[in-house]
Design an enzyme around this catalytic site. Structure first.
Site: not given
Length: 461
Positions: A161, A163, A212-213, A234, A268, A365
């Site tokens: 996960h 941090s 995530g990124s 994703e 997102c 984004e």
């Protein structure tokens, strides 16, 4: 490596953790592999019993875990409780539907005969330990929408996960353990990002999923590609929200405010680019800006708060840079746009008009409560602007013209098209994107089959 709960509402460090060392990581990988050998043979009925119990416990814990989430990443506590409730719903859904979704399939009888077989089956078998690299913005939901289908399919999970949400990460491991799942079925790895590559290369890990990124997605995809392991990604989104003349403007503007500022805009699938037909541009802009301006920004533990702090100080700085770049390039600030005084990483709901293709905020984004407005002359221009992005996660269209609906559904480059409503995720519907938003699907039958060995079983006469 800093793994810690830092309250974004005041910047105070609440709790810190030491990352797991190589010995502990190795022990957990070994446990995952050993557990999978037996867990994969459990029945759907047994898995469903355990998953239903996990959902019940999560519902019981809703208030407590909601406050933990808010402390760790700052979303308004009422939204944190709603996230927990949504996770429990998804757990129940997969417990009820997994057996049907993964039932053996029998091909057409003529094809079976033509192959020379007496019988052919398509069977869905689990792959093994799956590594999940998850973000902080929906710290329960992002994990559960992977874990519920993966566990119901007979896989076991390893969670890396973000941090800044270690308490939520540890809660998830404890949740499944309390529900009765064997200890190695779902484990949290308290590690930094640098440790992911080596874990993914370990032969005991069979696949990976990441939300995530883009940089994180590229890194995981590159290693998985080298090791020839299945991945689902994703990544980011810059979702269009198109408003046409036939739309219910009051409703479209009201929903637009929520679509842009849910989770303090750190989503997102939040609508980010508002593309409005010129005939209704002024009327929509007036309503939308007024709605954004009216939102209450403040203590996320306050039940009346609509918008809390951004999750990290860096996140707020990145958002400010995008806004400042746009303003320097000629964008107009209709509301917000300035960091408030005081502690915490707050940023006001902001609306920018006069956006052009050269501005960073058009290409990147905006992860926070900042909306950009575009004027479109017709359907063609609306589609052109909507698709003028490297992302393709979801999209929103407001129109009561069926011909326009057909056009947008056909031509918008996105994993979802929501007509006269706000993008959301539901366990029964596939979720995911195209282009730089990633690949693969989560949720629904498509999601549970992503981490299955789809096996052809051929039997001769």
């Amino acid at each position: 490596m800093h793994i810690a709960t830092v309250n974004p509402a005041n910047g105070e460090t609440v709790k810190t953790y030491h990352p797991m060392d190589e010995e502990e990581i190795g022990h957990r990988l070994q446990l995952a592999e050993a557990t999978f050998r037996t867990y994969r043979t459990t029945s759907f009925e047994e898995r469903a019993r355990l998953m239903h119990r996990a959902a019940e416990i999560l519902d019981e814990d809703q208030e407590a875990i909601g406050r933990v989430i808010t402390t760790e990443m700052g979303k308004p506590v009422k939204q944190a409780r709603a996230e927990a409730a949504k996770c429990a719903k998804a757990m129940h859904w997969y417990a009820d539907h997994a057996a049907e979704l993964l039932a053996d399939e029998e091909p057409d009888a003529a094809d079976v005969k033509d192959s020379g077989a007496s019988r052919v089956l398509v069977r869905y078998r689990p792959l093994g330990p799956v590594l999940a690299v998850m973000p902080w913005n929906f710290p329960l939901w992002q994990v559960v929408r992977f874990a519920a289908p993966a566990l119901m399919a007979g896989n076991v999970g390893l969670l890396k996960h973000s941090s800044n949400v270690p308490q939520t990460a540890l809660y998830l491991e404890d949740l499944f353990h309390r529900a009765g799942f064997t200890e190695g079925c779902f484990q949290t790895l308290l590690i930094g990002s640098a440790a992911v590559d080596e874990i993914l290369r370990d032969e005991r890990v069979k696949a990976a999923t990441l939300t995530g990124s883009e940089p994180a997605g590229r890194a995981v995809a590159a290693t998985a590609g080298e090791m020839i392991k299945k991945t689902v990604l994703e990544l980011g989104g810059s979702d269009p929200y198109v408003v046409m003349p036939s739309a219910d403007l009051d409703r479209a503007a009201e929903v637009a405010v929520t679509a842009r500022t849910q989770n303090t805009g750190q989503s997102c699938i939040a609508a980010k680019r508002f593309i409005v037909h010129t005939d209704v541009y002024d009327a929509f802009t007036e309503r939308f800006t007024a709605g954004m301006r009216a939102l209450k920004v403040g203590d996320p533990m306050d039940e009346e708060t609509d918008v809390g702090p951004l999750s990290t100080e860096r996140g707020r700085s990145d958002l400010e840079e995008l806004v400042d770049d746009a303003v320097r390039a000629g964008a107009t600030v209709l509301c917000g746009g300035e960091r408030p005084d005081g502690p915490g990483w707050f940023y006001p709901p902001t609306v920018l008009a006069g956006i052009d293709r050269e501005m960073r905020i058009h290409r990147e984004e905006a992860f926070g409560p900042v909306a950009t407005l575009y004027r479109a002359a017709d359907v063609d221009e609306a589609v052109l602007i909507a698709n003028d992005t490297g992302f393709g996660l979801s999209s929103n269209v407001w129109t009561r013209d069926e011909a326009e609906v057909d056009r947008f559904v056909r031509d918008l480059e996105a994993g979802s098209v929501y007509v006269n409503g706000m993008t959301a995720s539901h366990p029964a519907f596939p979720f995911g994107g195209i282009k730089r938003s990633g690949y693969g699907r989560e949720l629904s039958g498509h999601g549970i089959r992503e981490f299955c060995n789809i096996t052809t079983v051929w039997q001769g006469a």
